[in-house]
Design a protein around this motif. Structure first.
Motif, PDB file in Angstrom:
ATOM      1  N   HIS A 115      54.200  62.273  48.292  1.00  0.00           N
ATOM      2  CA  HIS A 115      54.153  60.814  48.148  1.00  0.00           C
ATOM      3  C   HIS A 115      52.953  60.377  47.306  1.00  0.00           C
ATOM      4  CE1 HIS A 115      57.555  60.328  50.790  1.00  0.00           C
ATOM      5  NE2 HIS A 115      56.979  61.164  51.625  1.00  0.00           N
ATOM      6  N   ASN A 116      51.832  61.091  47.427  1.00  0.00           N
ATOM      7  CA  ASN A 116      50.656  60.770  46.611  1.00  0.00           C
ATOM      8  C   ASN A 116      50.950  60.956  45.126  1.00  0.00           C
ATOM      9  OD1 ASN A 116      49.275  60.329  49.001  1.00  0.00           O
ATOM     10  ND2 ASN A 116      48.354  62.363  49.020  1.00  0.00           N
ATOM     11  N   VAL A 117      51.651  62.042  44.799  1.00  0.00           N
ATOM     12  CA  VAL A 117      52.003  62.285  43.395  1.00  0.00           C
ATOM     13  C   VAL A 117      52.914  61.176  42.891  1.00  0.00           C
ATOM     14  CG1 VAL A 117      53.214  63.839  41.811  1.00  0.00           C
ATOM     15  CG2 VAL A 117      51.725  64.790  43.565  1.00  0.00           C
ATOM     16  N   LEU A 118      53.902  60.815  43.690  1.00  0.00           N
ATOM     17  CA  LEU A 118      54.832  59.764  43.270  1.00  0.00           C
ATOM     18  C   LEU A 118      54.136  58.412  43.120  1.00  0.00           C
ATOM     19  CD1 LEU A 118      57.961  60.807  45.340  1.00  0.00           C
ATOM     20  CD2 LEU A 118      57.596  61.081  42.876  1.00  0.00           C
ATOM     21  N   GLU A 119      53.141  58.145  43.959  1.00  0.00           N
ATOM     22  CA  GLU A 119      52.375  56.901  43.826  1.00  0.00           C
ATOM     23  C   GLU A 119      51.557  56.885  42.540  1.00  0.00           C
ATOM     24  OE1 GLU A 119      50.006  56.451  47.349  1.00  0.00           O
ATOM     25  OE2 GLU A 119      51.764  56.107  48.618  1.00  0.00           O
ATOM     26  N   ASP A 120      51.131  58.058  42.082  1.00  0.00           N
ATOM     27  CA  ASP A 120      50.327  58.170  40.864  1.00  0.00           C
ATOM     28  C   ASP A 120      51.176  58.450  39.619  1.00  0.00           C
ATOM     29  OD1 ASP A 120      47.919  57.749  42.183  1.00  0.00           O
ATOM     30  OD2 ASP A 120      47.635  59.882  42.610  1.00  0.00           O
ATOM     31  N   GLU A 121      52.493  58.326  39.749  1.00  0.00           N
ATOM     32  CA  GLU A 121      53.401  58.705  38.654  1.00  0.00           C
ATOM     33  C   GLU A 121      53.035  58.042  37.325  1.00  0.00           C
ATOM     34  OE1 GLU A 121      58.154  58.829  37.528  1.00  0.00           O
ATOM     35  OE2 GLU A 121      57.553  58.121  39.510  1.00  0.00           O
ATOM     36  N   GLU A 122      52.829  56.759  37.312  1.00  0.00           N
ATOM     37  CA  GLU A 122      52.544  56.067  36.049  1.00  0.00           C
ATOM     38  C   GLU A 122      51.240  56.554  35.426  1.00  0.00           C
ATOM     39  OE1 GLU A 122      54.718  54.281  34.313  1.00  0.00           O
ATOM     40  OE2 GLU A 122      56.067  54.792  35.974  1.00  0.00           O
ATOM     41  N   ASP A 123      50.213  56.761  36.242  1.00  0.00           N
ATOM     42  CA  ASP A 123      48.933  57.254  35.718  1.00  0.00           C
ATOM     43  C   ASP A 123      49.088  58.656  35.149  1.00  0.00           C
ATOM     44  OD1 ASP A 123      47.581  54.927  36.416  1.00  0.00           O
ATOM     45  OD2 ASP A 123      46.979  55.707  38.373  1.00  0.00           O
ATOM     46  N   ILE A 124      49.843  59.491  35.848  1.00  0.00           N
ATOM     47  CA  ILE A 124      50.044  60.864  35.377  1.00  0.00           C
ATOM     48  C   ILE A 124      50.866  60.861  34.094  1.00  0.00           C
ATOM     49  CG2 ILE A 124      51.077  63.107  35.909  1.00  0.00           C
ATOM     50  CD1 ILE A 124      50.446  62.479  38.919  1.00  0.00           C
ATOM     51  N   LYS A 125      51.957  60.094  34.075  1.00  0.00           N
ATOM     52  CA  LYS A 125      52.804  60.048  32.886  1.00  0.00           C
ATOM     53  C   LYS A 125      52.055  59.502  31.676  1.00  0.00           C
ATOM     54  CE  LYS A 125      56.923  58.339  33.688  1.00  0.00           C
ATOM     55  NZ  LYS A 125      58.120  57.755  34.326  1.00  0.00           N
ATOM     56  N   SER A 126      51.133  58.588  31.900  1.00  0.00           N
ATOM     57  CA  SER A 126      50.376  58.033  30.771  1.00  0.00           C
ATOM     58  C   SER A 126      49.509  59.102  30.113  1.00  0.00           C
ATOM     59  CB  SER A 126      49.516  56.852  31.219  1.00  0.00           C
ATOM     60  OG  SER A 126      48.419  57.276  31.975  1.00  0.00           O
ATOM     61  N   LYS A 127      49.120  60.111  30.869  1.00  0.00           N
ATOM     62  CA  LYS A 127      48.332  61.206  30.306  1.00  0.00           C
ATOM     63  C   LYS A 127      49.164  62.050  29.339  1.00  0.00           C
ATOM     64  CE  LYS A 127      44.359  61.930  32.797  1.00  0.00           C
ATOM     65  NZ  LYS A 127      43.507  63.025  32.797  1.00  0.00           N
ATOM     66  N   PHE A 128      50.493  62.054  29.528  1.00  0.00           N
ATOM     67  CA  PHE A 128      51.378  62.835  28.668  1.00  0.00           C
ATOM     68  C   PHE A 128      51.658  62.139  27.342  1.00  0.00           C
ATOM     69  CE2 PHE A 128      52.236  64.837  32.687  1.00  0.00           C
ATOM     70  CZ  PHE A 128      52.551  66.149  32.366  1.00  0.00           C
ATOM     71  N   GLU A 129      51.504  60.839  27.301  1.00  0.00           N
ATOM     72  CA  GLU A 129      51.855  60.074  26.118  1.00  0.00           C
ATOM     73  C   GLU A 129      50.704  60.064  25.116  1.00  0.00           C
ATOM     74  OE1 GLU A 129      52.888  56.367  27.920  1.00  0.00           O
ATOM     75  OE2 GLU A 129      54.648  57.239  28.889  1.00  0.00           O
ATOM     76  N   ASN A 130      51.003  60.478  23.914  1.00  0.00           N
ATOM     77  CA  ASN A 130      50.030  60.479  22.815  1.00  0.00           C
ATOM     78  C   ASN A 130      48.777  61.300  23.106  1.00  0.00           C
ATOM     79  OD1 ASN A 130      51.670  58.614  21.336  1.00  0.00           O
ATOM     80  ND2 ASN A 130      50.902  57.013  22.697  1.00  0.00           N
ATOM     81  N   LYS A 131      48.956  62.401  23.810  1.00  0.00           N
ATOM     82  CA  LYS A 131      47.813  63.242  24.140  1.00  0.00           C
ATOM     83  C   LYS A 131      47.985  64.657  23.584  1.00  0.00           C
ATOM     84  CE  LYS A 131      45.614  60.323  26.900  1.00  0.00           C
ATOM     85  NZ  LYS A 131      45.580  59.018  26.413  1.00  0.00           N
ATOM     86  N   GLY A 132      48.272  64.777  22.328  1.00  0.00           N
ATOM     87  CA  GLY A 132      48.340  66.070  21.654  1.00  0.00           C
ATOM     88  C   GLY A 132      49.317  67.028  22.303  1.00  0.00           C
TER      89      GLY A 132
END
Length: 130
Positions: A26-43
């Motif tokens: 549940h903690n991972v799912l709550e942080d989904e947007e923050d985690i996914k933002s790390k994947f965007e435009n990050k080499g």
């Protein structure tokens, strides 16, 4: 900076996987947007955007009780890898230009390789339930 090799990545992922518990899903799912933002435009991480979405979908279906045909160690492998990406305390700090996300990408790639068969089964299940 410490040397990053396959064995180091494997050990780091294993440690995160072993520390991962049921309530952490549940903690991972709550942080989904923050985690996914790390994947965007990050080499190097950007190439794993679609894979990250698949991992989140599997975790969500697991958490909702819709998909339980996966051992918890696979869920822990996914959760540990995704939390690693979010963590500022990793092998190469993210603020280091160019190389800061290399370890994150390596941990995600290691996880995907480790759980490949389980992801294939999940995709088949998902396609059949759509």
């Amino acid at each position: 900076m410490s040397k990053i090799d396959n064995e180091t990545i494997k050990k780091e992922h294993k440690k995160r996987q072993e520390d991962f518990e049921e309530e952490d899903v549940h903690n991972v799912l709550e942080d989904e947007e923050d985690i996914k933002s790390k994947f965007e435009n990050k080499g190097k991480l950007q190439r794993y955007v679609d894979d990250a979405q698949l991992l989140f979908n599997l975790l969500r279906d697991y958490a909702n009780g819709n998909y339980r045909e996966v051992p918890f160690n696979v869920v822990a492998a996914i959760g540990g890898a995704l939390l690693y990406v979010l963590s500022p305390l990793d092998l190469i700090p993210d603020f280091i230009p160019i190389v800061g996300y290399l370890d994150d990408a390596a941990v995600i790639a290691f996880c995907l390789n480790l759980i490949e068969k389980d992801l294939i089964s999940y995709k088949v299940w998902k396609r059949n339930t759509a």
